[in-house]
Write a protein that holds these residues in place. Structure first.
Motif, PDB file in Angstrom:
ATOM      1  N   GLU A 205      -0.872  -7.301 -14.899  1.00  0.00           N
ATOM      2  CA  GLU A 205      -1.988  -8.194 -14.373  1.00  0.00           C
ATOM      3  C   GLU A 205      -2.530  -6.399 -13.061  1.00  0.00           C
ATOM      4  OE1 GLU A 205       0.423 -10.892 -12.236  1.00  0.00           O
ATOM      5  OE2 GLU A 205       1.749  -9.088 -10.810  1.00  0.00           O
ATOM      6  N   ALA A 206      -3.409  -7.322 -11.968  1.00  0.00           N
ATOM      7  CA  ALA A 206      -3.635  -6.328 -11.402  1.00  0.00           C
ATOM      8  C   ALA A 206      -2.563  -5.049 -10.536  1.00  0.00           C
ATOM      9  CB  ALA A 206      -4.421  -7.014 -10.116  1.00  0.00           C
ATOM     10  N   ASP A 207      -2.709  -4.176 -10.466  1.00  0.00           N
ATOM     11  CA  ASP A 207      -1.767  -3.529  -9.307  1.00  0.00           C
ATOM     12  C   ASP A 207      -2.832  -2.139  -8.898  1.00  0.00           C
ATOM     13  OD1 ASP A 207      -3.484  -1.767 -10.818  1.00  0.00           O
ATOM     14  OD2 ASP A 207      -2.198  -0.581 -12.211  1.00  0.00           O
ATOM     15  N   VAL A 208      -2.063  -1.207  -8.419  1.00  0.00           N
ATOM     16  CA  VAL A 208      -1.588  -0.656  -7.172  1.00  0.00           C
ATOM     17  C   VAL A 208      -3.490   0.158  -6.941  1.00  0.00           C
ATOM     18  CG1 VAL A 208      -0.750   0.949  -7.456  1.00  0.00           C
ATOM     19  CG2 VAL A 208      -1.307   1.158  -4.985  1.00  0.00           C
ATOM     20  N   ILE A 209      -3.685   0.354  -9.123  1.00  0.00           N
ATOM     21  CA  ILE A 209      -5.076   1.048  -9.159  1.00  0.00           C
ATOM     22  C   ILE A 209      -5.993   0.297  -8.051  1.00  0.00           C
ATOM     23  CG2 ILE A 209      -6.315   2.362 -10.825  1.00  0.00           C
ATOM     24  CD1 ILE A 209      -3.277   3.044 -11.720  1.00  0.00           C
ATOM     25  N   CYS A 210      -6.009  -1.550  -9.006  1.00  0.00           N
ATOM     26  CA  CYS A 210      -6.365  -1.705  -8.792  1.00  0.00           C
ATOM     27  C   CYS A 210      -7.058  -2.524  -7.673  1.00  0.00           C
ATOM     28  CB  CYS A 210      -6.673  -3.939  -9.974  1.00  0.00           C
ATOM     29  SG  CYS A 210      -6.289  -3.373 -11.641  1.00  0.00           S
ATOM     30  N   GLU A 211      -6.366  -2.331  -6.817  1.00  0.00           N
ATOM     31  CA  GLU A 211      -6.455  -2.417  -5.264  1.00  0.00           C
ATOM     32  C   GLU A 211      -8.457  -2.041  -5.181  1.00  0.00           C
ATOM     33  OE1 GLU A 211      -3.585  -1.817  -3.333  1.00  0.00           O
ATOM     34  OE2 GLU A 211      -1.372  -3.362  -3.713  1.00  0.00           O
TER      35      GLU A 211
ATOM     36  N   ILE B 148       6.408   0.372  -6.846  1.00  0.00           N
ATOM     37  CA  ILE B 148       4.966   0.489  -6.685  1.00  0.00           C
ATOM     38  C   ILE B 148       4.946  -0.474  -8.158  1.00  0.00           C
ATOM     39  CG2 ILE B 148       3.183   1.861  -7.123  1.00  0.00           C
ATOM     40  CD1 ILE B 148       4.983   3.929  -5.939  1.00  0.00           C
ATOM     41  N   LYS B 149       4.098  -1.221  -8.072  1.00  0.00           N
ATOM     42  CA  LYS B 149       3.264  -2.780  -9.586  1.00  0.00           C
ATOM     43  C   LYS B 149       2.398  -1.226 -10.091  1.00  0.00           C
ATOM     44  CE  LYS B 149       1.537  -7.017  -9.625  1.00  0.00           C
ATOM     45  NZ  LYS B 149       1.658  -7.882  -8.884  1.00  0.00           N
ATOM     46  N   ILE B 150       2.799  -1.020 -11.510  1.00  0.00           N
ATOM     47  CA  ILE B 150       1.755  -1.046 -12.144  1.00  0.00           C
ATOM     48  C   ILE B 150       1.237  -1.383 -13.671  1.00  0.00           C
ATOM     49  CG2 ILE B 150       3.164   1.089 -13.316  1.00  0.00           C
ATOM     50  CD1 ILE B 150       0.470   2.830 -11.195  1.00  0.00           C
ATOM     51  N   ARG B 151       0.093  -1.373 -13.632  1.00  0.00           N
ATOM     52  CA  ARG B 151      -0.331  -1.802 -14.404  1.00  0.00           C
ATOM     53  C   ARG B 151       0.245  -1.005 -15.736  1.00  0.00           C
ATOM     54  NH1 ARG B 151      -5.146  -5.444 -14.304  1.00  0.00           N
ATOM     55  NH2 ARG B 151      -4.885  -6.314 -16.750  1.00  0.00           N
TER      56      ARG B 151
ATOM     57  N   SER C  67      10.883   7.645  -7.232  1.00  0.00           N
ATOM     58  CA  SER C  67      10.206   6.401  -6.941  1.00  0.00           C
ATOM     59  C   SER C  67      10.275   5.331  -8.080  1.00  0.00           C
ATOM     60  CB  SER C  67       9.349   6.450  -6.052  1.00  0.00           C
ATOM     61  OG  SER C  67       8.208   6.617  -7.041  1.00  0.00           O
ATOM     62  N   CYS C  68       9.972   4.475  -7.795  1.00  0.00           N
ATOM     63  CA  CYS C  68      10.053   3.285  -9.350  1.00  0.00           C
ATOM     64  C   CYS C  68       9.315   2.498  -9.216  1.00  0.00           C
ATOM     65  CB  CYS C  68      11.559   2.146  -8.641  1.00  0.00           C
ATOM     66  SG  CYS C  68      12.863   2.450  -9.403  1.00  0.00           S
ATOM     67  N   LEU C  69       8.378   2.422 -10.747  1.00  0.00           N
ATOM     68  CA  LEU C  69       7.408   1.636 -10.808  1.00  0.00           C
ATOM     69  C   LEU C  69       7.831  -0.167 -11.412  1.00  0.00           C
ATOM     70  CD1 LEU C  69       4.917   3.927 -13.193  1.00  0.00           C
ATOM     71  CD2 LEU C  69       4.978   3.433  -9.919  1.00  0.00           C
TER      72      LEU C  69
ATOM     73  N   LYS D 146       1.125  -1.510   0.005  1.00  0.00           N
ATOM     74  CA  LYS D 146       0.029   0.214  -0.251  1.00  0.00           C
ATOM     75  C   LYS D 146       0.980   0.917   0.525  1.00  0.00           C
ATOM     76  CE  LYS D 146      -4.308  -1.695   1.008  1.00  0.00           C
ATOM     77  NZ  LYS D 146      -4.969  -1.261  -0.139  1.00  0.00           N
ATOM     78  N   LEU D 147       0.183   2.115  -0.359  1.00  0.00           N
ATOM     79  CA  LEU D 147       1.855   3.628  -0.824  1.00  0.00           C
ATOM     80  C   LEU D 147       1.063   4.424   0.477  1.00  0.00           C
ATOM     81  CD1 LEU D 147      -0.152   5.548  -3.901  1.00  0.00           C
ATOM     82  CD2 LEU D 147       1.983   4.165  -3.923  1.00  0.00           C
ATOM     83  N   GLU D 148       0.844   4.459   0.800  1.00  0.00           N
ATOM     84  CA  GLU D 148       1.150   4.956   2.636  1.00  0.00           C
ATOM     85  C   GLU D 148       1.997   3.965   3.788  1.00  0.00           C
ATOM     86  OE1 GLU D 148      -1.979   4.009   1.320  1.00  0.00           O
ATOM     87  OE2 GLU D 148      -3.623   2.886   2.769  1.00  0.00           O
ATOM     88  N   ASP D 149       2.203   2.526   3.194  1.00  0.00           N
ATOM     89  CA  ASP D 149       3.610   2.297   3.916  1.00  0.00           C
ATOM     90  C   ASP D 149       4.510   2.274   3.749  1.00  0.00           C
ATOM     91  OD1 ASP D 149       1.168   0.739   5.703  1.00  0.00           O
ATOM     92  OD2 ASP D 149       0.815  -0.496   4.781  1.00  0.00           O
ATOM     93  N   GLN D 150       4.731   3.072   1.866  1.00  0.00           N
ATOM     94  CA  GLN D 150       5.938   3.074   2.078  1.00  0.00           C
ATOM     95  C   GLN D 150       6.902   4.317   1.984  1.00  0.00           C
ATOM     96  OE1 GLN D 150       4.808   2.984  -2.413  1.00  0.00           O
ATOM     97  NE2 GLN D 150       5.312   0.984  -2.058  1.00  0.00           N
ATOM     98  N   SER D 151       7.706   3.562   2.514  1.00  0.00           N
ATOM     99  CA  SER D 151       8.861   5.315   2.694  1.00  0.00           C
ATOM    100  C   SER D 151       9.138   5.331   1.394  1.00  0.00           C
ATOM    101  CB  SER D 151      10.470   4.516   3.291  1.00  0.00           C
ATOM    102  OG  SER D 151      10.903   3.386   2.748  1.00  0.00           O
ATOM    103  N   ILE D 152      10.329   6.845   1.127  1.00  0.00           N
ATOM    104  CA  ILE D 152      10.176   7.591   0.505  1.00  0.00           C
ATOM    105  C   ILE D 152      11.195   6.859  -0.514  1.00  0.00           C
ATOM    106  CG2 ILE D 152      10.219   9.214  -1.297  1.00  0.00           C
ATOM    107  CD1 ILE D 152       8.282  10.749   0.613  1.00  0.00           C
TER     108      ILE D 152
END
Ligand code: SF4
Ligand code: SF4
Length: 146
Positions: free
Chosen positions: A62-68, A16-19, A55-57, A4-10
């Protein structure tokens, strides 16, 4: 699924997984979506990416952080096009046009520059977005005069 984004430090170690086709949708988003939760999450993702261009993508098909946060996600898969597989084919087309493999990892800023350079033709967007139900609300699609 990515963290989850809120768990990620910068930083560079966070990925971040993104389709792949969401690289376009993100640029066309103007507040519409499948549910209030979906919209809030997408706004959060977009804000995070804007504020953290280093930051890196990890670009996937497949399903990603938006699909969540999407009501169409069922058992980890998108149930919107179960019979046509067209969601994944959109991802595959974007990967091909960018010349990258499923799972490719790159910095946000560099990736969005490549998207702008490689996917700026009407035919490209028609190929990828042809069956999307959000075309009349999508700034990316509308920006090409379609
Ligand atoms: S038209 Fe649809 S698939 Fe294409 S970028 Fe816009 S929202 Fe995404
Ligand atoms: S419709 Fe499918 S691909 Fe699009 S955000 Fe929802 S689950 Fe993901």
């Amino acid at each position: 699924m990515g963290k989850k984004l809120e768990d990620q430090s910068i930083g560079f170690s966070d990925v971040i997984k993104i389709r792949a086709h969401h690289l376009l949708c993100i640029q066309g988003f103007q507040g519409y979506g499948y549910s209030p939760e979906f919209q809030i999450n997408l706004e959060k993702v977009i804000k995070f990416l804007k504020n953290h261009p280093n930051s890196c993508l990890k670009v996937v098909a497949e399903a990603d952080v938006i699909c969540e946060s999407c009501p169409n996600l069922e058992g980890g898969c998108c149930n919107r096009y179960l019979h046509s597989n067209s969601i994944q084919s959109m991802d595959i087309q974007v990967l091909k046009k960018l010349g990258i493999a499923d799972g490719h990892i790159e910095q946000v800023g560099s990736l969005f520059s490549q998207v702008k350079d490689a996917l700026n033709k009407v035919e490209d967007v028609k190929d990828i977005c042809g069956n999307c139900s959000w075309k009349d609300k999508c700034l990316w699609y509308l920006s090409l005069g379609l």
